[in-house]
Write a protein that holds these residues in place. Structure first.
Motif, PDB file in Angstrom:
ATOM      1  N   ALA A 134       0.834  -1.207   0.000  1.00 18.29           N
ATOM      2  CA  ALA A 134       0.000   0.000   0.000  1.00 18.29           C
ATOM      3  C   ALA A 134       0.866   1.255   0.000  1.00 18.29           C
ATOM      4  O   ALA A 134       0.570   2.239  -0.692  1.00 18.29           O
ATOM      5  N   GLU A 135       1.951   1.224   0.794  1.00 18.14           N
ATOM      6  CA  GLU A 135       2.855   2.383   0.847  1.00 18.14           C
ATOM      7  C   GLU A 135       3.519   2.625  -0.509  1.00 18.14           C
ATOM      8  O   GLU A 135       3.667   3.763  -0.942  1.00 18.14           O
ATOM      9  N   GLU A 136       3.919   1.540  -1.174  1.00 17.58           N
ATOM     10  CA  GLU A 136       4.556   1.675  -2.491  1.00 17.58           C
ATOM     11  C   GLU A 136       3.566   2.210  -3.521  1.00 17.58           C
ATOM     12  O   GLU A 136       3.892   3.078  -4.330  1.00 17.58           O
ATOM     13  N   SER A 137       2.329   1.695  -3.469  1.00 20.87           N
ATOM     14  CA  SER A 137       1.291   2.183  -4.386  1.00 20.87           C
ATOM     15  C   SER A 137       1.020   3.656  -4.146  1.00 20.87           C
ATOM     16  O   SER A 137       0.862   4.441  -5.093  1.00 20.87           O
ATOM     17  N   ALA A 138       0.960   4.052  -2.876  1.00 17.06           N
ATOM     18  CA  ALA A 138       0.716   5.458  -2.536  1.00 17.06           C
ATOM     19  C   ALA A 138       1.862   6.335  -3.033  1.00 17.06           C
ATOM     20  O   ALA A 138       1.645   7.444  -3.533  1.00 17.06           O
ATOM     21  N   ARG A 139       3.092   5.828  -2.875  1.00 14.01           N
ATOM     22  CA  ARG A 139       4.258   6.593  -3.335  1.00 14.01           C
ATOM     23  C   ARG A 139       4.231   6.794  -4.848  1.00 14.01           C
ATOM     24  O   ARG A 139       4.452   7.898  -5.360  1.00 14.01           O
ATOM     25  N   LEU A 140       3.921   5.712  -5.574  1.00 12.04           N
ATOM     26  CA  LEU A 140       3.866   5.793  -7.032  1.00 12.04           C
ATOM     27  C   LEU A 140       2.744   6.731  -7.491  1.00 12.04           C
ATOM     28  O   LEU A 140       2.911   7.513  -8.428  1.00 12.04           O
ATOM     29  N   GLN A 141       1.596   6.654  -6.809  1.00 14.23           N
ATOM     30  CA  GLN A 141       0.473   7.519  -7.167  1.00 14.23           C
ATOM     31  C   GLN A 141       0.801   8.988  -6.892  1.00 14.23           C
ATOM     32  O   GLN A 141       0.453   9.879  -7.674  1.00 14.23           O
ATOM     33  N   ALA A 142       1.480   9.227  -5.764  1.00  8.89           N
ATOM     34  CA  ALA A 142       1.868  10.596  -5.428  1.00  8.89           C
ATOM     35  C   ALA A 142       2.829  11.161  -6.462  1.00  8.89           C
ATOM     36  O   ALA A 142       2.721  12.328  -6.869  1.00  8.89           O
ATOM     37  N   ALA A 143       3.773  10.326  -6.900  1.00  6.43           N
ATOM     38  CA  ALA A 143       4.726  10.760  -7.930  1.00  6.43           C
ATOM     39  C   ALA A 143       4.004  11.051  -9.246  1.00  6.43           C
ATOM     40  O   ALA A 143       4.289  12.032  -9.929  1.00  6.43           O
ATOM     41  N   LYS A 144       3.040  10.180  -9.575  1.00  9.13           N
ATOM     42  CA  LYS A 144       2.261  10.375 -10.803  1.00  9.13           C
ATOM     43  C   LYS A 144       1.434  11.654 -10.731  1.00  9.13           C
ATOM     44  O   LYS A 144       1.371  12.425 -11.697  1.00  9.13           O
ATOM     45  N   ASP A 145       0.807  11.892  -9.579  1.00 13.77           N
ATOM     46  CA  ASP A 145       0.002  13.101  -9.400  1.00 13.77           C
ATOM     47  C   ASP A 145       0.864  14.355  -9.488  1.00 13.77           C
ATOM     48  O   ASP A 145       0.465  15.362 -10.089  1.00 13.77           O
ATOM     49  N   ALA A 146       2.047  14.295  -8.885  1.00 11.21           N
ATOM     50  CA  ALA A 146       2.954  15.454  -8.915  1.00 11.21           C
ATOM     51  C   ALA A 146       3.388  15.764 -10.345  1.00 11.21           C
ATOM     52  O   ALA A 146       3.456  16.920 -10.759  1.00 11.21           O
ATOM     53  N   LYS A 147       3.667  14.702 -11.108  1.00 10.56           N
ATOM     54  CA  LYS A 147       4.073  14.884 -12.501  1.00 10.56           C
ATOM     55  C   LYS A 147       2.946  15.498 -13.318  1.00 10.56           C
ATOM     56  O   LYS A 147       3.163  16.392 -14.141  1.00 10.56           O
ATOM     57  N   SER A 148       1.712  15.023 -13.074  1.00  6.94           N
ATOM     58  CA  SER A 148       0.553  15.546 -13.798  1.00  6.94           C
ATOM     59  C   SER A 148       0.328  17.020 -13.470  1.00  6.94           C
ATOM     60  O   SER A 148       0.037  17.833 -14.341  1.00  6.94           O
ATOM     61  N   LYS A 149       0.451  17.350 -12.179  1.00 10.55           N
ATOM     62  CA  LYS A 149       0.273  18.739 -11.771  1.00 10.55           C
ATOM     63  C   LYS A 149       1.335  19.644 -12.385  1.00 10.55           C
ATOM     64  O   LYS A 149       1.045  20.762 -12.813  1.00 10.55           O
ATOM     65  N   LYS A 150       2.561  19.156 -12.437  1.00 11.14           N
ATOM     66  CA  LYS A 150       3.645  19.941 -13.022  1.00 11.14           C
ATOM     67  C   LYS A 150       3.394  20.191 -14.505  1.00 11.14           C
ATOM     68  O   LYS A 150       3.555  21.308 -15.003  1.00 11.14           O
ATOM     69  N   GLN A 151       2.956  19.130 -15.216  1.00 13.93           N
ATOM     70  CA  GLN A 151       2.677  19.269 -16.649  1.00 13.93           C
ATOM     71  C   GLN A 151       1.520  20.228 -16.881  1.00 13.93           C
ATOM     72  O   GLN A 151       1.550  21.053 -17.807  1.00 13.93           O
ATOM     73  N   ALA A 152       0.494  20.130 -16.040  1.00  9.78           N
ATOM     74  CA  ALA A 152      -0.658  21.021 -16.172  1.00  9.78           C
ATOM     75  C   ALA A 152      -0.251  22.469 -15.945  1.00  9.78           C
ATOM     76  O   ALA A 152      -0.705  23.383 -16.657  1.00  9.78           O
ATOM     77  N   ALA A 153       0.629  22.688 -14.961  1.00 16.40           N
ATOM     78  CA  ALA A 153       1.100  24.046 -14.680  1.00 16.40           C
ATOM     79  C   ALA A 153       1.913  24.589 -15.846  1.00 16.40           C
ATOM     80  O   ALA A 153       1.783  25.762 -16.230  1.00 16.40           O
ATOM     81  N   GLU A 154       2.757  23.735 -16.435  1.00 19.34           N
ATOM     82  CA  GLU A 154       3.577  24.161 -17.574  1.00 19.34           C
ATOM     83  C   GLU A 154       2.700  24.467 -18.792  1.00 19.34           C
ATOM     84  O   GLU A 154       2.933  25.441 -19.508  1.00 19.34           O
ATOM     85  N   ASP A 155       1.689  23.624 -19.009  1.00 20.80           N
ATOM     86  CA  ASP A 155       0.772  23.855 -20.133  1.00 20.80           C
ATOM     87  C   ASP A 155       0.005  25.161 -19.952  1.00 20.80           C
ATOM     88  O   ASP A 155      -0.201  25.923 -20.902  1.00 20.80           O
ATOM     89  N   LYS A 156      -0.427  25.420 -18.721  1.00 21.31           N
ATOM     90  CA  LYS A 156      -1.164  26.652 -18.435  1.00 21.31           C
ATOM     91  C   LYS A 156      -0.284  27.864 -18.668  1.00 21.31           C
ATOM     92  O   LYS A 156      -0.718  28.870 -19.261  1.00 21.31           O
ATOM     93  N   LEU A 157       0.959  27.782 -18.204  1.00 15.91           N
ATOM     94  CA  LEU A 157       1.898  28.895 -18.373  1.00 15.91           C
ATOM     95  C   LEU A 157       2.161  29.160 -19.846  1.00 15.91           C
ATOM     96  O   LEU A 157       2.193  30.314 -20.293  1.00 15.91           O
ATOM     97  N   GLU A 158       2.332  28.086 -20.627  1.00 20.02           N
ATOM     98  CA  GLU A 158       2.581  28.241 -22.066  1.00 20.02           C
ATOM     99  C   GLU A 158       1.378  28.851 -22.754  1.00 20.02           C
ATOM    100  O   GLU A 158       1.520  29.724 -23.633  1.00 20.02           O
ATOM    101  N   ALA A 159       0.183  28.430 -22.369  1.00 19.41           N
ATOM    102  CA  ALA A 159      -1.036  28.991 -22.957  1.00 19.41           C
ATOM    103  C   ALA A 159      -1.162  30.473 -22.619  1.00 19.41           C
ATOM    104  O   ALA A 159      -1.553  31.286 -23.465  1.00 19.41           O
ATOM    105  N   GLU A 160      -0.806  30.820 -21.388  1.00 13.35           N
ATOM    106  CA  GLU A 160      -0.871  32.226 -20.979  1.00 13.35           C
ATOM    107  C   GLU A 160       0.143  33.069 -21.752  1.00 13.35           C
ATOM    108  O   GLU A 160      -0.148  34.201 -22.141  1.00 13.35           O
TER     109      GLU A 160
END
Length: 238
Positions: A84-110
């Motif tokens: 469960a801890e490993e799954s949570a860690r992987l999900q957290a890393a995936k979520d962080a990557k998605s948030k970073k990409q979304a922020a970069e996309d938003k900045l580029e659009a702006e």
């Protein structure tokens, strides 16, 4: 009652053997003389299941199996927790990557939106600064310098050179230039010249009217004078 050795019981359950050995040791008042790795040999010399009172054998076996089940459950819980801890860690890393990409996309659009807004504002300012054909005083004739001066005031600054290049090639800034074979007329060599009436009835004598028509034609067909000039360079006409 048959005598079942601890060695025989070990075939069914290693954990049960340990528990039985421990219980027997306590019952006899003796201390085990060997470590876990050598437990079976020591138990063979000192412990037999039959040595335990008959009324306690079932309790000993039950306790042994319970201990084994508890150990297995504990191991399963530990494994599940780690998973469960490993799954949570992987999900957290995936979520962080998605948030970073979304922020970069938003900045580029702006950034793109800001650049487009600045460009549009610049074009509006350029268009608003350009004079209309009717704002010039009508004359009986115009020099090349005067015609160019009109064009500079009517054509957006960033498009003037492209516009000038076309006029240079088409008429060398002679607003009365006529092509004897085709009948093309004026600064832009409109064919036929009469189509420039859409910009003003004085299209034959007023270079400002011709410039107005030329701008409208280039914008409508090529997007801008520079678009028209790019086409002209590739085809020697526009």
């Amino acid at each position: 009652m048959s005598r079942i050795s601890v060695r025989g019981f070990a075939v069914a359950s290693a954990t049960a053997v340990t528990t039985v050995g421990a219980v027997v040791g306590v019952a006899s008042g003796s201390t085990p003389a060997a470590d876990d790795n050598n437990f079976e040999a020591a138990a063979a010399d000192t412990t037999l299941l039959a040595d335990i009172p008959a009324g306690q054998q079932a309790q000993v076996q039950t306790a042994s199996l319970t201990q084994q089940a508890d150990a297995q459950a504990s191991a399963a819980d530990t494994a599940a927790k780690k998973s469960a801890e490993e799954s949570a860690r992987l999900q957290a890393a995936k979520d962080a990557k998605s948030k970073k990409q979304a922020a970069e996309d938003k900045l580029e659009a702006e950034r793109k939106a800001e650049a487009a807004a600045k460009k549009e504002a610049s074009e509006r300012a350029s268009r608003s600064a350009a004079r209309d054909a009717t704002s010039f005083t009508t004359q009986s004739s115009y020099s090349v310098a005067e015609v160019k001066a009109m064009a500079r005031q009517m054509v957006p600054a960033d498009q003037f050179q492209c516009f000038s290049n076309i006029v240079d090639h088409e008429s060398t800034w002679n607003y009365r230039a006529t092509n004897p074979s085709s009948g093309a007329y004026g600064l832009m060599q409109a064919l036929p010249g009469s189509k420039m009436v859409s910009a003003g009835s004085d299209w034959q004598t007023n270079p400002a009217t011709q410039i107005k028509w030329g701008l409208s034609y280039m914008d409508g067909r090529y997007g801008s004078p520079c678009g028209a000039w790019s086409f002209w360079q590739a085809n020697n006409w526009y």
